[in-house]
Enzyme design. Structure first.
Site, mmCIF file in Angstrom:
data_model
loop_
_atom_site.group_PDB
_atom_site.id
_atom_site.type_symbol
_atom_site.label_atom_id
_atom_site.label_comp_id
_atom_site.label_asym_id
_atom_site.label_seq_id
_atom_site.Cartn_x
_atom_site.Cartn_y
_atom_site.Cartn_z
ATOM 1 N N TYR A 473 -33.247 -140.079 61.089
ATOM 2 C CA TYR A 473 -31.847 -139.947 60.038
ATOM 3 C C TYR A 473 -31.602 -141.229 59.326
ATOM 4 O O TYR A 473 -32.056 -141.423 58.376
ATOM 5 C CB TYR A 473 -30.764 -139.518 60.829
ATOM 6 C CG TYR A 473 -29.565 -139.174 60.055
ATOM 7 C CD1 TYR A 473 -29.560 -137.871 59.201
ATOM 8 C CD2 TYR A 473 -28.468 -140.061 59.485
ATOM 9 C CE1 TYR A 473 -28.652 -137.682 58.395
ATOM 10 C CE2 TYR A 473 -27.460 -139.715 58.824
ATOM 11 C CZ TYR A 473 -27.508 -138.305 58.026
ATOM 12 O OH TYR A 473 -26.388 -138.184 57.235
ATOM 13 N N SER A 553 -30.854 -133.313 55.634
ATOM 14 C CA SER A 553 -29.770 -134.178 54.802
ATOM 15 C C SER A 553 -30.350 -135.582 54.591
ATOM 16 O O SER A 553 -31.503 -135.679 53.868
ATOM 17 C CB SER A 553 -28.486 -134.260 55.754
ATOM 18 O OG SER A 553 -27.259 -134.664 54.725
ATOM 19 N N ASP A 637 -25.529 -124.211 50.134
ATOM 20 C CA ASP A 637 -25.234 -125.556 50.682
ATOM 21 C C ASP A 637 -24.655 -126.089 49.549
ATOM 22 O O ASP A 637 -25.100 -126.449 48.681
ATOM 23 C CB ASP A 637 -26.666 -126.148 51.165
ATOM 24 C CG ASP A 637 -26.537 -127.545 51.647
ATOM 25 O OD1 ASP A 637 -25.460 -128.134 51.485
ATOM 26 O OD2 ASP A 637 -27.279 -128.096 52.158
#
Length: 706
Positions: A473, A553, A637
């Protein structure tokens, strides 16, 4: 006992040829003539039209892409076997920690494969009834419960629902005793909880309805409202945000109903802090912190004594106290001082709990209200603990514990004695004793030591042929701590390795670690991820032919940038709901609030050049063989709009050289991930693993009796 083994193709070249005999015919993606000018640079944006999520052309493109993707996935011979195993493993009862409201005890429960967990309650006699069943909200399981809060006496509840995975919520108000809806639904609520003031009403936050598509149009002025029960939403009073333009505004009422605490920010890091005395009519909103240079929030109070969690002058966080009559930072006094480890505090049962993160695993200490250390809590093992929160009067609290090989369990905890006991241990068809997790520290490009936890079956042969999923991430102060996942369990059952590095940009080592992966240091994050892959290869856990990289993301951005910079390093790339167009991310929904981490292309020519240098959409080159790629996103989204993934897919399909597939899998009526149904979650994970193994040369998953 049954075990699953991979049957590999002898030659990866032959396997690739065998699995790609019929070249994929991708849908035609038309090019437009849009050109933007950034400072002195003209830049074409040929797929700008895909940003229009309401157009028939975009809808047709989505449908055509999904047909190609699902046709490809349907030919994978072991896809159904994977699904059957994942459903079987997933199918166990899951019960959440109980909490008390009024005369009832509430808890969430899922019987195994229910799309959404059900909220149950028991009365004082122990009679169990269903209180809210989100599975009845929609036929396809795409409407989920987005949170709820009870009035002070527990007689009324306000609960939020999300439709199609959207961040926009509706709030429904119900009599908790009769379970009857008592007034009209509140609409257009976004990035908000609900916090009651007594039994009369509650605070919530939202934006004005944007012009154009609510799924992609910019929202940047958040407001805090107060809703009085029995009145229409149009009469709700704006408490904060009418005269102050802030992207994120939140409000919560202290447990004693004495104060309203308000936080306001322009980005995902740094907030102003305000307080309002609710016991005095027309009391002013008092400023405590008047800038965005720190994260600070009031976590409790004793009368006029405030307890504030902050990283002001404390990158790893501390708790301070201050008198409400003189609340400015110059009057703050340390209550729990900063340490070398990052602090995440909670309160409950009349105590404070300091949950420290030491090399990404939990250490929990208990303090009383004088600041005295009561004890360090003995956890069930090395992993992630969460919870230790509740009302001050509670005699028993609850916490969860998990790691990569231990399914999440709930423990009860008596704060006075320090006694823990198992409250709920799931019965999962997974033998943790057959697996192991190991934390290593590897060296990144600039010499920084990066921790990584590697998990796999015991007895793994380090011969470079193990299918390996590298997950990352690296942003927004988010910490990746050990937790159990059914999908990862299936991956490891099949001989896979699961590796998670704690990259810079995350929160594992406090604000300095976070800042080291932001703005013009963002390349550090990609370098850390690349170095993790190189470590796994050097140590013979895997090789480039058996390495997949995955992230969602901001992690999708990570995967996109990494595969562009080092396309030969991995066999498979799996970017999910990624921020791929870094030059335009801030023009959609709440994207401008991410500027603390990214900066924007409008900040300066230097920043524009830096961002353009790694933006995934803008760095795909012709003549390069990129890894087998399956992009995943949701058509609803409204956090990271799907246009990011659409444009990345279009660029990659046009420029990909060689035989590796370039697919995009678009969930319909799905958002950024929260509230996704169990059925949809299982199928997505099955498809990701099937695609990955198939492109690593796996032809068969053969079940053998042992």
């Amino acid at each position: 006992m049954k075990k699953t083994f991979l049957i590999m193709a002898v030659s990866t070249t032959i396997a690739s040829f065998g699995q790609n005999q019929n070249p994929i015919k991708y849908p035609t993606t038309n090019k437009g003539e849009t050109v933007d000018v950034y400072f002195d640079t003209k830049l074409a944006d040929p797929y700008r039209w895909l940003e229009d999520d309401k157009s028939a052309e975009t809808g047709a493109w989505v449908k055509a892409q999904n047909k190609v993707t699902y046709d490809y996935l349907s030919q994978i011979p072991f896809r159904d076997v994977l699904k059957a195993r994942m459903e079987k493993l997933w199918n166990y009862e899951k019960i959440g920690a109980p909490f008390k409201e009024g005369n009832y005890t509430y808890y969430y429960k899922n019987n195994g494969l229910q799309n959404q967990s059900v909220l149950y309650r028991k009365d004082v006699k122990g009679t169990e009834t269903v209180f809210l069943d989100p599975n009845t909200f929609s036929k396809d399981g795409t409407t989920s419960l987005g949170g709820l809060d009870f009035s002070k006496d527990g007689s009324t509840v306000a609960y939020a629902i999300s439709e199609g995975g959207s961040d926009w919520r509706k709030v429904i108000i119900m009599d908790a005793i009769t379970q009857k809806i008592i007034e009209g639904t509140l609409v257009d609520v976004k990035f908000s909880g609900v916090s009651w003031r007594g039994n009369e009403g509650f605070y919530y936050s939202s934006y004005d309805k944007p012009k154009g598509s609510e799924l992609s149009a910019k929202t940047d002025q958040h407001k805090l409202y107060y809703h009085t029960l029995g009145t229409p939403q149009k009469q709700d009073k704006i408490i904060f945000g009418a005269d102050q333009k802030r992207r994120y505004v939140g409000g919560h009422v202290t447990e004693d109903n004495h104060y309203l605490v308000i936080t306001a920010s322009t980005s995902t890091y740094g907030n102003e802090l305000y307080i309002k005395d609710l016991t005095k009519s027309n009391s002013p909103i008092v400023t405590i912190v008047d800038n965005f240079k720190s994260d600070s929030n009031i976590i409790d109070n004793e009368g006029g004594k405030l307890f504030i969690e902050t990283d002001l002058n404390a990158p790893n966080k501390r708790i301070v106290t201050v008198d409400v009559n003189n609340p400015k930072p110059e009057n703050w006094k340390d209550f729990i001082p900063e340490t070398e480890n990052v602090l995440s505090p909670s309160t409950g049962g009349g105590y404070f709990f300091a949950n420290y993160m030491k090399d990404a695993v939990s250490v929990v200490k208990q303090y009383d209200y004088s600041g005295k250390l009561v004890r360090e809590i003995q956890l069930p093992g090395v992993g992630t603990a969460g919870g230790f929160s509740g009302k001050k009067k509670e005699k028993i609290l609850y916490y969860s514990f998990t790691n990569y090989i231990t399914p999440g369990s709930i423990y009860s905890f008596e704060p006075k004695s320090g006694t823990s006991a198992v409250y709920e241990k799931p019965k999962v068809d997974f033998n943790s004793e057959e697996y192991e997790s190991k934390q290593v520290f590897y060296t990144s490009k600039d010499g920084t030591k990066i921790p990584m936890i590697i998990t796999h079956k015991k007895g793994l042969k380090l011969d470079g042929t193990n299918p390996t999923m590298l997950y990352g991430y690296g942003g927004f102060n988010v910490s990746l701590t050990p937790s159990f996942s059914i999908a990862n369990a299936v991956w490891m059952e099949n001989g896979g390795v699961f590796a998670v590095p704690n990259l810079r940009g995350g929160g594992e080592y406090g604000k300095k670690w976070h800042d080291a992966g932001t703005k013009m240091q963002k390349q550090n994050v990609f370098d850390d991820f690349i170095a993790a892959a190189e470590y796994l290869i050097a140590q013979k856990y895997t090789s480039s032919e058996f390495l997949a990289i995955r992230g969602g993301s901001n992690g999708g951005l990570l995967v996109g940038a990494t595969m562009n910079q080092r396309p030969e390093l991995m066999k498979v790339a799996l970017p999910a709901v990624g921020v791929m167009d870094m030059l335009r991310y801030h023009t959609f929904t709440s994207g401008a609030g991410w500027a603390y981490d990214y900066g924007t292309a409008q900040d300066s020519k230097e920043m524009f050049d830096y961002i353009k240098g790694y933006s995934p959409v803008h760095n795909i080159k012709k003549g390069i063989q990129y890894p087998a790629t399956m992009i995943t996103t949701g058509d609803h989204d409204d956090r990271v709009v799907p246009a990011h993934s659409f444009k990345f897919a279009a660029e990659l399909q046009e420029k990909q050289t060689g035989i590796n597939p370039t697919l995009i899998r678009i969930d319909i009526n799905a958002g950024h991930g929260a509230g996704k149904s169990v059925a949809a979650t299982i199928q997505e994970n099955v498809d990701i693993q099937a695609f990955t193994l198939y492109n690593m040369g796996v032809n068969v998953l053969q079940k053998l009796n042992n």
